[in-house]
Enzyme design. Structure first.
Site, short mmCIF file in Angstrom:
data_model
loop_
_atom_site.label_atom_id
_atom_site.label_comp_id
_atom_site.label_asym_id
_atom_site.label_seq_id
_atom_site.Cartn_x
_atom_site.Cartn_y
_atom_site.Cartn_z
N HIS A 158 0.83 -1.20 0.00
CA HIS A 158 0.00 0.00 0.00
C HIS A 158 0.87 1.26 0.00
O HIS A 158 2.05 1.21 0.33
CB HIS A 158 -0.91 0.05 1.23
CG HIS A 158 -2.10 -0.87 1.13
ND1 HIS A 158 -2.05 -2.19 1.50
CD2 HIS A 158 -3.35 -0.65 0.67
CE1 HIS A 158 -3.23 -2.74 1.29
NE2 HIS A 158 -4.04 -1.85 0.78
N LYS A 162 -0.60 4.85 4.60
CA LYS A 162 -1.46 3.89 5.31
C LYS A 162 -0.96 3.67 6.74
O LYS A 162 0.23 3.48 6.96
CB LYS A 162 -1.52 2.55 4.54
CG LYS A 162 -2.50 1.56 5.16
CD LYS A 162 -2.97 0.52 4.17
CE LYS A 162 -3.91 -0.49 4.79
NZ LYS A 162 -5.20 0.13 5.21
N1 LIG Z 1 -12.80 -1.14 2.78
C1 LIG Z 1 -12.23 -0.64 1.67
O1 LIG Z 1 -12.57 -0.99 0.52
C2 LIG Z 1 -11.19 0.42 1.84
C3 LIG Z 1 -10.87 0.85 3.10
N2 LIG Z 1 -10.02 1.91 3.27
C4 LIG Z 1 -9.84 2.34 4.65
O2 LIG Z 1 -10.54 3.58 4.81
C5 LIG Z 1 -9.90 4.34 5.83
C6 LIG Z 1 -9.61 5.75 5.31
O3 LIG Z 1 -8.64 5.67 4.30
P1 LIG Z 1 -8.12 7.00 3.54
O4 LIG Z 1 -9.27 7.70 2.92
O5 LIG Z 1 -6.99 6.56 2.69
O6 LIG Z 1 -7.57 7.83 4.78
P2 LIG Z 1 -7.46 9.41 4.94
O7 LIG Z 1 -6.56 9.62 6.09
O8 LIG Z 1 -7.14 10.03 3.63
O9 LIG Z 1 -8.95 9.85 5.33
C7 LIG Z 1 -9.53 9.65 6.57
C8 LIG Z 1 -10.44 10.85 6.83
O10 LIG Z 1 -11.23 10.61 8.00
C9 LIG Z 1 -11.30 11.83 8.71
N3 LIG Z 1 -11.65 11.59 10.10
C10 LIG Z 1 -10.92 10.97 11.05
N4 LIG Z 1 -11.57 11.01 12.24
C11 LIG Z 1 -12.74 11.65 12.00
C12 LIG Z 1 -13.84 12.04 12.83
N5 LIG Z 1 -13.89 11.73 14.12
N6 LIG Z 1 -14.87 12.69 12.25
C13 LIG Z 1 -14.86 12.99 10.94
N7 LIG Z 1 -13.84 12.68 10.11
C14 LIG Z 1 -12.80 12.02 10.64
C15 LIG Z 1 -9.92 12.47 8.53
O11 LIG Z 1 -9.91 13.85 8.83
C16 LIG Z 1 -9.65 12.15 7.06
O12 LIG Z 1 -10.16 13.16 6.22
C17 LIG Z 1 -8.68 3.53 6.25
O13 LIG Z 1 -9.01 2.76 7.39
C18 LIG Z 1 -8.43 2.63 5.06
O14 LIG Z 1 -7.73 1.47 5.36
C19 LIG Z 1 -9.43 2.55 2.21
C20 LIG Z 1 -9.70 2.14 0.95
C21 LIG Z 1 -10.59 1.04 0.65
O1 LIG Z 2 -5.76 2.15 3.18
C1 LIG Z 2 -5.99 1.86 1.97
O2 LIG Z 2 -5.66 2.60 1.05
C2 LIG Z 2 -6.71 0.62 1.69
N1 LIG Z 2 -7.19 -0.04 2.70
C3 LIG Z 2 -7.95 -1.23 2.64
C4 LIG Z 2 -7.22 -2.33 3.39
O3 LIG Z 2 -6.72 -2.07 4.51
O4 LIG Z 2 -7.16 -3.46 2.89
C5 LIG Z 2 -8.39 -1.60 1.26
C6 LIG Z 2 -7.47 -1.21 0.14
O5 LIG Z 2 -6.47 -2.17 0.01
C7 LIG Z 2 -6.91 0.19 0.29
#
Ligand SMILES: NC(=O)C1=CN([C@@H]2O[C@H](COP(=O)(O)OP(=O)(O)OC[C@H]3O[C@@H](n4cnc5c(N)ncnc54)[C@H](O)[C@@H]3O)[C@@H](O)[C@H]2O)C=CC1
Ligand SMILES: O=C(O)C1=N[C@H](C(=O)O)C[C@H](O)C1
Length: 272
Positions: A158, A162
């Site tokens: 990643h 991350k």
């Molecule tokens: N399940 C899936 O398909 C995927 C999951 N993810 C997960 O999604 C999460 C976010 O990933 P990214 O967008 O890359 O991170 P990022 O750090 O770019 O975004 C997270 C956002 O959440 C906000 N945030 C944190 N605490 C908050 C609160 N209490 N209230 C409101 N906003 C709050 C932050 O200010 C930030 O804007 C991670 O856990 C990642 O692993 C990411 C991509 C795909």
């Molecule tokens: O943090 C990310 O970017 C992603 N998080 C998810 C994970 O923890 O598997 C999904 C995806 O791989 C991107």
């Protein structure tokens, strides 16, 4: 007249938050009714469209989730574990479908979602893409077909921002491999090898995490035996795949009974 579900995106300014906002705005099946950021974040109070560098769309970024959820039918939440737990209680109060993409949640945090799932549908998955969820089922089948002569290793890569490891996807794949083998992942998981580790234990499922640059998300499940190897691989090149899956989950959840669901349910890939 068809009813278009109203969606709130939490973590609006994040990598996934912005992708989710674009995906909802581009869809004719849902409407954006709210966007949430942390109190004190520079986006709070701004029009979402303007904050994202475009034209105003008439939706302001807020730091009041309950007020926003009360106007919505679904919340799509890719933030952080602590925030997700707070949003789960509020989404349940507002009877909104809560789609959780947040990873890095501990077993205790996942268990703490249970009370909310008694009042509203929660769809949670470490990866919302069709490809990975198919890979989960393939991993389970391959692991069931092979014996412990095949060492199983999950390798993920990643971007350097991350914060959690192994990734949520890697853990889904590890769980699937363990389930296929008929073992509990907690008993066989081998994480964070370093130093004199001793030889690999037969039956273990190993995890390796690579972090670098702007890698969106790559996952291999390696089955390695004497003289041969099988590699099951998924490579994400665009975060839109996760956002599309999350929106699909939000729409699928409309009218569903309260409970805990995953993307296999949404995609019809569950095996009963
Ligand atoms: N399940 C899936 O398909 C995927 C999951 N993810 C997960 O999604 C999460 C976010 O990933 P990214 O967008 O890359 O991170 P990022 O750090 O770019 O975004 C997270 C956002 O959440 C906000 N945030 C944190 N605490 C908050 C609160 N209490 N209230 C409101 N906003 C709050 C932050 O200010 C930030 O804007 C991670 O856990 C990642 O692993 C990411 C991509 C795909
Ligand atoms: O943090 C990310 O970017 C992603 N998080 C998810 C994970 O923890 O598997 C999904 C995806 O791989 C991107």
């Amino acid at each position: 007249m068809t009813h278009t579900p109203g969606i709130v995106i939490t973590g609006a300014s994040g990598r996934m938050g912005q992708m989710l906002i674009k995906t909802v705005l581009d869809s004719d099946k849902a409407q954006l009714v709210g966007a949430i950021e942390r109190t004190g974040h520079e986006w709070v109070g701004q029009d979402v469209g303007v904050a994202m560098g475009g034209a105003p769309i008439g939706v302001l970024v807020s730091d009041d989730p309950l007020e926003a959820f009360a106007k919505a039918q679904a919340v799509i939440d890719f933030t952080a574990p602590k925030a997700t737990l707070e949003f789960a209680a509020l989404a349940a109060q507002a009877r909104c479908v809560h789609v959780i993409g947040t990873t890095g949640m501990s077993d205790d945090e996942i268990a703490a979602l249970e009370p909310a799932s008694r009042h509203a549908a929660i769809v949670r998955a470490g990866n919302m893409s069709l490809g990975v969820n198919l890979l989960v089922q393939l991993t389970k089948k391959v692991a069931a077909a092979l014996d412990e002569d095949f060492d199983i290793e999950v390798i993920e890569a990643h971007h350097h921002h991350k914060v959690d490891a192994p990734s949520g996807t890697a853990l889904m794949l590890g769980e699937a491999a363990a389930e296929g083998r008929g073992v509990d992942l907690n008993d066989v998981s081998d994480r964070g090898r370093d130093g004199i580790t001793g030889a690999r234990k037969c039956g273990d499922i190993g995890f390796t995490a690579i972090r670098g640059g702007d890698i969106v998300g790559e996952h291999d499940v390696l089955f390695a035996a004497a003289g041969e190897r099988i590699v099951l691989r998924h490579m994400a090149t665009d975060r839109a795949i996760f956002a599309r899956g999350a929106l699909k989950a939000a729409l699928w959840g409309q009218g569903k009974a309260p409970g805990a669901y995953d993307m296999l349910d949404v995609l019809g890939l569950s095996e009963g």
